[in-house]
Design an enzyme around this catalytic site. Structure first.
Site, PDB file in Angstrom:
ATOM      1  N   LYS A   1     -11.276  -9.006   1.101  1.00 24.07           N
ATOM      2  CA  LYS A   1     -12.100  -7.843   1.453  1.00 24.07           C
ATOM      3  C   LYS A   1     -12.875  -7.395   0.213  1.00 24.07           C
ATOM      4  CE  LYS A   1     -10.672  -3.558   2.120  1.00 24.07           C
ATOM      5  NZ  LYS A   1     -11.595  -2.743   1.292  1.00 24.07           N
TER       6      LYS A   1
ATOM      7  N   ALA B   1      -0.303   2.816  -0.904  1.00 27.39           N
ATOM      8  CA  ALA B   1      -0.759   3.102   0.469  1.00 27.39           C
ATOM      9  C   ALA B   1      -0.814   1.768   1.226  1.00 27.39           C
ATOM     10  CB  ALA B   1      -2.104   3.822   0.482  1.00 27.39           C
ATOM     11  N   LEU B   2       0.308   1.093   1.180  1.00 34.66           N
ATOM     12  CA  LEU B   2       0.363  -0.294   1.651  1.00 34.66           C
ATOM     13  C   LEU B   2       0.147  -0.396   3.161  1.00 34.66           C
ATOM     14  CD1 LEU B   2       3.434  -1.520  -0.440  1.00 34.66           C
ATOM     15  CD2 LEU B   2       0.995  -1.672  -1.024  1.00 34.66           C
TER      16      LEU B   2
ATOM     17  N   SER C   1      -6.642   0.947   2.526  1.00 32.66           N
ATOM     18  CA  SER C   1      -5.854   2.175   2.363  1.00 32.66           C
ATOM     19  C   SER C   1      -6.711   3.394   2.694  1.00 32.66           C
ATOM     20  CB  SER C   1      -5.363   2.283   0.924  1.00 32.66           C
ATOM     21  OG  SER C   1      -4.659   1.106   0.600  1.00 32.66           O
TER      22      SER C   1
ATOM     23  N   HIS D   1      -1.763  -5.849   2.743  1.00 31.99           N
ATOM     24  CA  HIS D   1      -0.944  -6.060   1.540  1.00 31.99           C
ATOM     25  C   HIS D   1       0.287  -6.905   1.881  1.00 31.99           C
ATOM     26  CE1 HIS D   1      -2.770  -2.029   0.394  1.00 31.99           C
ATOM     27  NE2 HIS D   1      -3.124  -2.793  -0.618  1.00 31.99           N
TER      28      HIS D   1
END
Ligand code: PAF
Length: 282
Positions: A150, A32-33, A187, A37
């Site tokens: 994060k 779920a780039l 994501s 990323h």
């Protein structure tokens, strides 16, 4: 871009690069780039000759079955994105390929880092992360691996694992990538309802205010202030907020001039759990 689902084929391919003394940068992901990323991949490409990205939704790091089931899976789009950036190799294994028949975590001792914050609220989470990251490092044997700040606690824990297990890889922490309105990229953001997506930047805005207050207010004053801010926000439910020492991740009660602090937060926006953090200056 080459795509492998099988660790033996990946290892054979990497061996060839290693024989030719190519440096390997690795970006492990759960797919779920998003642009966060991609920024890690670009960093890896600047500093290494070959970039390997893994996409693997690791079951052992989820303490909540529903969260695992609903974790976004967008492999076709991910492949498109990866071909548009400097990714040379995608490793996208099945659960069996990584765990064989035993889908369980190894037990780790991260010198107490694992008992703070996320560790208190997500049972077994860091054993799951440690297990999969160590396995992926053993397969890829990268020179450097890239992780976003994060998940700052995850980053510190992976550094600790590398140190304690004498792994050769160098761990690189990269700045948090944010949407224009300040929401940390994740994501999980795609699962937010429209109203939760609208309110979610409140988290970062509030952390920015904490950053300002930190030079003049005490930690307990800031904690109280923050709790009150979230009480006024019915769409967001505060799970924890803590100002902690960056090294030990232990909650700080008073400021000490020789320590570096960071504020950490976890919030539910409906069913979606969002985390964020910000570095503080004394
Ligand atoms: O940060 C993540 O996406 C995951 O925790 C990681 C590091 C890929 C391990 O599954």
């Amino acid at each position: 871009m080459k795509i492998f689902n099988n660790k033996k084929d990946l290892k054979d391919c990497l061996l060839e690069y290693k024989r030719n003394k190519k440096t390997i940068g690795f970006v492990p992901t759960m797919g779920a780039l998003h642009e966060g990323h991609l920024s890690l991949i670009e960093k890896a490409a600047q500093k290494n000759e070959i970039v390997v990205v893994s996409i693997f939704v690791n079951p052992t790091q989820f303490d909540n079955v529903e969260d695992l089931k609903k974790y976004p899976k967008t492999i076709e789009n991910d492949i498109k994105l990866l071909t548009s950036v400097s990714c040379d190799i995608l490793f996208s294994p099945s659960v069996e390929e990584i765990y064989s028949a035993n889908i369980i975590s190894e037990k780790f001792d991260f010198d107490g880092l694992e008992h703070q914050m996320e560790g208190k609220f997500r049972d077994g989470h860091f054993d799951g992360v440690g297990t999969v990251v160590k396995t992926l490092f053993e397969i890829v044997e990268p020179n450097k691996a890239y992780f976003g700040q994060k998940d700052f606690q995850q980053l510190q824990i992976i550094k600790k694992m590398v140190e304690k297990h004498h792994l050769k890889v160098k761990i690189k922490g990269c700045p948090i990538y944010r949407e224009e309105d300040g929401l940390a990229m994740s994501s999980r953001n795609t699962r937010l309802s429209t109203e939760h997506r609208e309110i979610a930047p409140f988290i970062h805005k509030t952390l920015r205010k904490v950053q300002k207050k930190f030079s003049t207010k005490s930690i307990s004053e800031i904690n109280k202030w923050l709790e009150n801010q979230f009480k006024k926000q019915p769409l967001l439910k505060l799970e924890y907020f803590t100002i902690a020492d960056e090294k030990t991740l232990k909650t700080a009660k008073n400021k000490e001039s020789n320590k570096q602090y960071r504020a950490f937060i976890a919030v539910f926006a409906g069913e979606i759990r969002l985390i964020d953090n910000i570095r503080l200056k004394n």
